[in-house]
Design a protein around this motif. Structure first.
Motif, PDB file in Angstrom:
ATOM      1  N   TYR A  34      11.789  12.159 -11.200  1.00  0.00           N
ATOM      2  CA  TYR A  34      11.547  11.804 -12.771  1.00  0.00           C
ATOM      3  C   TYR A  34      12.523  12.101 -13.370  1.00  0.00           C
ATOM      4  CZ  TYR A  34       8.794  10.562 -16.913  1.00  0.00           C
ATOM      5  OH  TYR A  34       8.650  10.086 -18.073  1.00  0.00           O
ATOM      6  N   HIS A  37      15.430  10.018 -13.396  1.00  0.00           N
ATOM      7  CA  HIS A  37      15.461   8.558 -14.253  1.00  0.00           C
ATOM      8  C   HIS A  37      15.126   8.947 -15.669  1.00  0.00           C
ATOM      9  CE1 HIS A  37      14.748   5.651 -11.158  1.00  0.00           C
ATOM     10  NE2 HIS A  37      14.603   6.714 -10.289  1.00  0.00           N
ATOM     11  N   LYS A  40      18.457   9.768 -17.123  1.00  0.00           N
ATOM     12  CA  LYS A  40      19.687   8.615 -16.847  1.00  0.00           C
ATOM     13  C   LYS A  40      20.711   9.437 -16.216  1.00  0.00           C
ATOM     14  CE  LYS A  40      18.210   5.162 -20.208  1.00  0.00           C
ATOM     15  NZ  LYS A  40      16.447   5.759 -20.482  1.00  0.00           N
ATOM     16  N   PRO A 181       0.240  14.726  -2.170  1.00  0.00           N
ATOM     17  CA  PRO A 181       1.193  14.825  -3.173  1.00  0.00           C
ATOM     18  C   PRO A 181       0.607  15.101  -4.530  1.00  0.00           C
ATOM     19  CG  PRO A 181       1.427  12.673  -1.872  1.00  0.00           C
ATOM     20  CD  PRO A 181       0.242  13.770  -1.211  1.00  0.00           C
ATOM     21  N   GLU A 205       5.650   7.948 -18.922  1.00  0.00           N
ATOM     22  CA  GLU A 205       5.673   7.112 -17.741  1.00  0.00           C
ATOM     23  C   GLU A 205       5.197   7.871 -16.460  1.00  0.00           C
ATOM     24  OE1 GLU A 205       6.226   3.864 -17.116  1.00  0.00           O
ATOM     25  OE2 GLU A 205       6.312   3.630 -19.382  1.00  0.00           O
ATOM     26  N   PHE A 206       5.505   8.798 -16.419  1.00  0.00           N
ATOM     27  CA  PHE A 206       5.112   9.398 -14.907  1.00  0.00           C
ATOM     28  C   PHE A 206       3.668   9.805 -14.873  1.00  0.00           C
ATOM     29  CE2 PHE A 206       3.929  13.186 -12.410  1.00  0.00           C
ATOM     30  CZ  PHE A 206       4.988  13.159 -11.533  1.00  0.00           C
ATOM     31  N   GLN A 209       2.147   6.588 -13.716  1.00  0.00           N
ATOM     32  CA  GLN A 209       2.254   6.079 -12.262  1.00  0.00           C
ATOM     33  C   GLN A 209       1.939   7.235 -11.268  1.00  0.00           C
ATOM     34  OE1 GLN A 209       3.573   3.426 -11.809  1.00  0.00           O
ATOM     35  NE2 GLN A 209       4.540   2.823 -13.831  1.00  0.00           N
ATOM     36  N   TYR A 212       0.157   5.809  -8.337  1.00  0.00           N
ATOM     37  CA  TYR A 212       1.039   5.170  -7.482  1.00  0.00           C
ATOM     38  C   TYR A 212       1.868   6.310  -6.702  1.00  0.00           C
ATOM     39  CZ  TYR A 212       0.795   0.448  -9.006  1.00  0.00           C
ATOM     40  OH  TYR A 212       0.546  -0.920  -9.385  1.00  0.00           O
ATOM     41  N   LEU A 213       2.372   7.411  -7.307  1.00  0.00           N
ATOM     42  CA  LEU A 213       3.132   8.203  -6.531  1.00  0.00           C
ATOM     43  C   LEU A 213       2.327   8.678  -5.454  1.00  0.00           C
ATOM     44  CD1 LEU A 213       4.764   9.896  -9.477  1.00  0.00           C
ATOM     45  CD2 LEU A 213       5.952   8.637  -8.106  1.00  0.00           C
ATOM     46  N   ARG A 214       0.932   9.054  -5.652  1.00  0.00           N
ATOM     47  CA  ARG A 214       0.084   9.621  -4.576  1.00  0.00           C
ATOM     48  C   ARG A 214       0.127   8.844  -3.294  1.00  0.00           C
ATOM     49  NH1 ARG A 214      -5.259  11.135  -7.417  1.00  0.00           N
ATOM     50  NH2 ARG A 214      -6.049  11.616  -5.489  1.00  0.00           N
TER      51      ARG A 214
ATOM     52  N   ASP B   3      13.185   3.194 -16.801  1.00  0.00           N
ATOM     53  CA  ASP B   3      13.740   3.177 -15.533  1.00  0.00           C
ATOM     54  C   ASP B   3      12.822   3.561 -14.383  1.00  0.00           C
ATOM     55  OD1 ASP B   3      16.002   2.220 -16.693  1.00  0.00           O
ATOM     56  OD2 ASP B   3      17.028   4.037 -16.614  1.00  0.00           O
ATOM     57  N   PHE B   4      11.896   4.747 -14.869  1.00  0.00           N
ATOM     58  CA  PHE B   4      11.238   5.127 -13.841  1.00  0.00           C
ATOM     59  C   PHE B   4       9.988   4.163 -13.490  1.00  0.00           C
ATOM     60  CE2 PHE B   4       7.597   7.743 -12.708  1.00  0.00           C
ATOM     61  CZ  PHE B   4       8.199   8.423 -11.416  1.00  0.00           C
ATOM     62  N   MET B  12       6.769  -1.088  -5.606  1.00  0.00           N
ATOM     63  CA  MET B  12       5.178  -1.834  -5.427  1.00  0.00           C
ATOM     64  C   MET B  12       5.189  -3.399  -5.091  1.00  0.00           C
ATOM     65  SD  MET B  12       3.573   1.067  -5.189  1.00  0.00           S
ATOM     66  CE  MET B  12       4.337   2.421  -5.121  1.00  0.00           C
ATOM     67  N   ASP B  47      -7.483  12.535   0.256  1.00  0.00           N
ATOM     68  CA  ASP B  47      -6.898  12.116  -0.960  1.00  0.00           C
ATOM     69  C   ASP B  47      -7.281  10.713  -1.078  1.00  0.00           C
ATOM     70  OD1 ASP B  47      -5.122  12.807  -3.091  1.00  0.00           O
ATOM     71  OD2 ASP B  47      -3.381  11.910  -2.254  1.00  0.00           O
ATOM     72  N   PRO B  49      -6.448   8.223  -4.367  1.00  0.00           N
ATOM     73  CA  PRO B  49      -5.965   7.778  -5.476  1.00  0.00           C
ATOM     74  C   PRO B  49      -6.096   6.171  -5.812  1.00  0.00           C
ATOM     75  CG  PRO B  49      -3.811   7.851  -3.738  1.00  0.00           C
ATOM     76  CD  PRO B  49      -5.250   8.561  -3.018  1.00  0.00           C
ATOM     77  N   PHE B  50      -6.458   5.939  -7.118  1.00  0.00           N
ATOM     78  CA  PHE B  50      -6.712   4.623  -7.355  1.00  0.00           C
ATOM     79  C   PHE B  50      -8.167   4.220  -6.740  1.00  0.00           C
ATOM     80  CE2 PHE B  50      -2.352   3.302  -7.861  1.00  0.00           C
ATOM     81  CZ  PHE B  50      -2.521   2.859  -9.145  1.00  0.00           C
TER      82      PHE B  50
END
Lengths: 243, 129
Positions: A34, A37, A40, A181, A205-206, A209, A212-214, B3-4, B12, B47, B49-50
């Motif tokens: 992160y 990103h 940059k 994670p 942003e982190f 997400q 998603y990261l997990r 960007d991230f 995804m 775990d 998530p979602f």
């Protein structure tokens, strides 16, 4: 691992090198990804193993798993594969070699630490320094010292080698879920990095997400645990002698 | 999007933009889990998530415990020309003999399902003379 290979530019006036490798909770990898990103940072090279066990392909381009990034005086080395025992020494030698050649003032190693009970709304990061002059950095940023415990696995191999080098190193260990994670712990680590480099980093942003990261990092977490478990079995409580 | 954000989204969803994908597989994800043995109980953490609490089903049959959980979003993984979609987590474990099956309980917090499996109290008290 072989010596680091700088691909795009020669480096001048470097200052801090951050190291993020897969470890407990994937703290190092997620936080460093992160930061790269958010700031940059530019990809300037790779640390190559010989032969490399993995090559990533993105938009038809081959990318190595251990990469070097730069932005102004900040450098980052990130690994997308676990550094196992066979590679830990070679990896650290490459890091030290890179640091010497680029006049790195100090190295920051990012990782996680398992705790039995943790306050999720107030996760703590502990600092451990190899050279006394970095103590002030902890004090100035109100970062508690890692006072007692055991660091095992490749983290221990890497840190012990860095300790024996002339390059001062500071290790940050954030309270984390060792086995999954842990984006919350990564966020705490990013906040600490933000303090160290005196740059505000937007975490919006982190946070968006995080789930998603997990999911995305499940396989990397499993691979990392396979490496860590090898050593964890033999990790011990600190010896009580001389206490 | 930063960007991230773009990077993650790309990871995804890249398969959706690629017309060469012609093979979709629908599967269940096996969640990460960890079994920890404490003095009087076993604790299984999974775990998820979602996942919303209301979409988790934990079932016990004979000596097996099964967790089914529906994802709030479809998760896709692409490898070459094959994209795999995941809508559910599923994990089945064999419960050790040493567990008191009637006392198994579960909680869900911060996306982690925690299943506590107490061990029955065994043995008899020996008086000290």
């Amino acid at each position: 691992m072989q010596r680091s290979k700088i691909k795009k530019e020669s480096l001048e006036d470097p200052s801090v090198l951050f190291l993020g490798i897969p470890g407990p909770g994937l703290i190092g990898t997620m936080s460093m990804t992160y930061i790269i990103h958010a700031l940059k940072m530019d990809l300037i090279g790779e640390i190559e193993s010989s032969p490399s066990s993995v090559i990533f392909v993105d938009n038809g381009q081959m990318i190595g798993p251990v990469r070097i990034y730069k932005k102004d005086k900040i450098f980052a080395i990130i690994s997308d594969i676990p550094i196992d025992y066979d590679n830990a020494i070679g990896f650290t030698e490459s890091v030290i070699d890179f640091s010497k050649r680029n006049h790195i003032d100090f190295i920051v190693f990012l990782s996680g630490i398992q705790v039995q009970e943790r306050n999720m709304s107030n996760l703590k990061t502990y600092g451990l320094v190899t050279h006394e002059k970095l103590e002030k950095l902890l004090y100035d940023n109100a970062i508690p010292k890692f006072l007692s415990g055991v660091i095992s696995g490749p983290d221990a191999t890497i840190l012990s080698q860095l300790r024996n080098s002339l390059i001062p190193t500071i290790a940050f260990h954030t309270e984390c879920n060792y086995f999954f994670p842990d984006p919350d712990a990564a966020i705490q680590t990013i906040k600490i990095i933000s303090q160290i480099i005196k740059t505000e980093i937007d975490l919006t942003e982190f946070k968006k997400q995080a789930d998603y990261l997990r999911l995305q990092n499940r396989q990397l977490m499993e691979d990392t645990l396979n490496v860590l478990q090898t050593q964890k079995e033999s990790s011990t409580i600190p010896p009580q002698i001389y206490k | 999007m930063s960007d991230f954000g773009s990077f993650i989204e790309k990871q995804m969803n890249s398969f959706l933009e690629d017309s060469v994908f012609n093979d979709f597989i629908h599967k269940e994800l096996v969640p990460l889990s960890h079994l920890n043995e404490k003095h009087s109980r076993l604790i299984l953490e999974i775990d998820l998530p979602f996942v919303d609490k209301k979409n988790i089903e934990v079932t016990l049959s004979n000596d097996h415990l099964t967790v089914n959980a529906k994802l709030t979003k479809t998760f896709c993984i692409s490898r070459g020309n094959v994209a795999t979609e995941f809508d559910y987590f599923k994990k089945t474990i064999k419960i050790p003999n040493s567990v008191d099956m009637k006392q198994i309980s579960a909680t869900f917090k911060n996306g982690i399902l925690k299943i506590t499996m107490p061990k029955p109290v065994q043995g008899r008290k020996i008086p000290i003379k």
